[in-house]
Design a protein around this motif. Structure first.
Motif, PDB file in Angstrom:
ATOM      1  N   ILE A 113       2.137   9.818  -5.041  1.00 45.31           N
ATOM      2  CA  ILE A 113       2.266  11.236  -4.686  1.00 45.31           C
ATOM      3  C   ILE A 113       3.309  11.933  -5.547  1.00 45.31           C
ATOM      4  N   PHE A 118       0.837  -1.197   0.000  1.00 48.68           N
ATOM      5  CA  PHE A 118       0.000   0.000   0.000  1.00 48.68           C
ATOM      6  C   PHE A 118       0.878   1.256   0.000  1.00 48.68           C
ATOM      7  N   THR A 140      -1.552   2.763  -5.871  1.00 50.45           N
ATOM      8  CA  THR A 140      -1.862   2.148  -4.587  1.00 50.45           C
ATOM      9  C   THR A 140      -2.788   0.956  -4.800  1.00 50.45           C
ATOM     10  N   PHE A 194       1.442   4.108  -2.816  1.00 42.81           N
ATOM     11  CA  PHE A 194       1.126   5.470  -2.415  1.00 42.81           C
ATOM     12  C   PHE A 194       2.313   6.401  -2.651  1.00 42.81           C
TER      13      PHE A 194
END
Lengths: 170, 277
Positions: free
Chosen positions: A66, A58, A75, A62
């Motif tokens: 970003i 995860f 993700t 992530f």
């Protein structure tokens, strides 16, 4: 045997850095978007607990998200790839208990094993990633082409990296 | 209750997967909310600073091309110094202030992250709210249209590149003065698509597509591309035109962020017209 995840943490940081600073900035001709960072999920040890596998994946996705303004896409795809990993390992063959020190890489498991293992997980990841990315049924053909082309490229990157950093077993 | 908990515990791998996957899907679905939330201050701060440092290193490799491009841009601008003024009528107005009538203000920015591989491509710039950058400002470079600012933090901003399925720009075939909509259908980052161009006009390959100036965002006459393939399906009333982008979106270095000083006024006016209907 106690496991030390120091190497995995280092690999996480390096792979995300290479992915967002180098690979994401290179144009491979429209259809190809290689995801070398999947090598992190592939190389986690066999005995990694399920929750750790899912949660680290995860954060892996992530982190890539970003840096590329693709909120949630990587993700979702990474969590899915982590989810199918135990099933894929069972399918392509798990090492027996007494071989507990083996790692899921080419050095320990051989090229054929690693190739099928990587192919299935990369396919699962790319399928989720590119379907969610387009999110239109009318672009079905485009998405299919993207999945196939990117899977081939990702595999080439992953296997090359695996060979470069492979440590021979003594 | 005990049984339910025992059940969840037994299949904890699956349930954790479900929770994380749903969390990711919520992030995707609520992109606009997420962008305005506190989270983006942190994520932009981290990613922006790292990307900025990195591009500080890599941009040296592009200096030569960048210099040539800027020099060419300078020549072009010297030839049309009054172009940005909406009024050059010096007979009726005594022009004592040369800034009178300026509609667009330009800010220089550096591209610190850029992708062309995705279906939705975004560009990060090293200018943000602190430098007066806001949503819905145009981004162009010396060659042509690049994108539109979609979100900003204090020091950085994300730009929706024209290589994005949400990007829709009002374009015009310059020779014919005919309007269409510029979109990107994926695939090659060199080629875009012009739709909504009526079938009766005689468009030719090599025609220039520029911005129409009707969008409140882009100034007029910024190049978008040149027509390559023209297709008209049987029974269609509109062309589907493939064109080459004027800007090389794969090697962006320096770009200009364009602020339309009348944007608010124009939007208010259009809103009034729509309300009156």
């Amino acid at each position: 045997m106690k496991n030390n995840y120091g190497n995995d943490i280092l690999r996480f940081i390096l792979l995300v850095a290479i992915q967002v600073l180098v690979l994401n900035q290179i144009d491979f001709g429209g259809y190809i978007d290689p995801a070398l960072y999947l090598l992190f999920i592939l190389l986690l040890p066999f005995e990694v607990p399920g929750w750790l596998l899912l949660i680290s994946s995860f954060f892996l996705g992530f982190s890539v998200d970003i840096f590329s303004h693709s909120t949630g896409l990587h993700t979702a795809a990474s969590v899915f790839a982590a989810f199918v990993r135990p099933g894929v390992i069972n399918m392509v063959g798990k090492p027996a208990e007494y071989e507990a020190s083996l790692k899921p890489g080419i050095a320990d498991m051989g090229f054929r094993w690693f190739f099928i293992y990587a192919l299935l997980i990369v396919l699962a990841h790319h399928f989720v990633l590119f379907s969610l990315e387009a999110f239109r049924f009318e672009e079905f053909l485009y998405v299919l082409l993207r999945i196939l082309a990117s899977t081939a490229f990702t595999l080439v990157f992953i296997i090359t990296t695996e060979y470069i950093f492979m440590r021979k077993r003594h | 209750m005990r049984h339910i908990l025992a059940f969840i515990w037994k299949y904890n791998f699956f349930f954790l997967f479900l929770v994380l996957e749903v969390a990711a899907l919520i992030l995707i679905a609520n992109t606009s909310y997420y962008q305005s939330a506190v989270l983006n201050r942190i994520t932009y701060g981290v990613s922006g600073n790292i990307l900025n440092t990195w591009s500080g290193i890599t941009s040296y490799f592009r200096l030569r091309d960048e210099n040539l491009q800027l020099a060419a841009d300078n020549i072009r601008l010297r030839q049309q110094l009054t172009r940005n003024q909406s009024s050059t009528d010096t007979l009726s107005v005594a022009v004592t202030d040369t800034a009178t009538g300026i509609q667009y203000r330009y800010t220089l920015a550096k591209v610190i992250s850029n992708s062309t591989n995705r279906r939705d491509n975004y560009i990060m710039l090293n200018k943000g709210r602190k430098h007066g950058i806001n949503r819905d400002m145009a981004v162009i470079n010396a060659d042509g249209v690049v994108g539109t600012v979609v979100s900003t933090s204090d020091n950085f901003s994300w730009v929706m590149s024209v290589l994005n399925k949400h990007s829709k720009i009002s374009g015009r075939i310059n020779r014919l003065n005919q309007m269409g909509t510029v979109v990107w259908q994926g695939g090659s980052p060199m080629m875009g698509t012009l739709t909504d161009l009526p079938a009766h006009v005689k468009v030719k390959t090599g025609d220039t597509i520029t911005t129409s100036g009707f969008s409140h965002i882009f100034p007029e006459n910024i190049p978008i591309g040149t027509v390559r393939h023209i297709a008209l399906n049987k029974g269609d009333h509109f062309y589907t035109i493939q064109f080459n982008f004027a800007a090389d979106l794969n090697s962006l270095g320096t770009v200009y962020i364009v602020k339309n000083l009348y944007q608010h006024e124009q939007q208010e006016l259009s809103k009034q017209v729509i309300d009156e209907k």
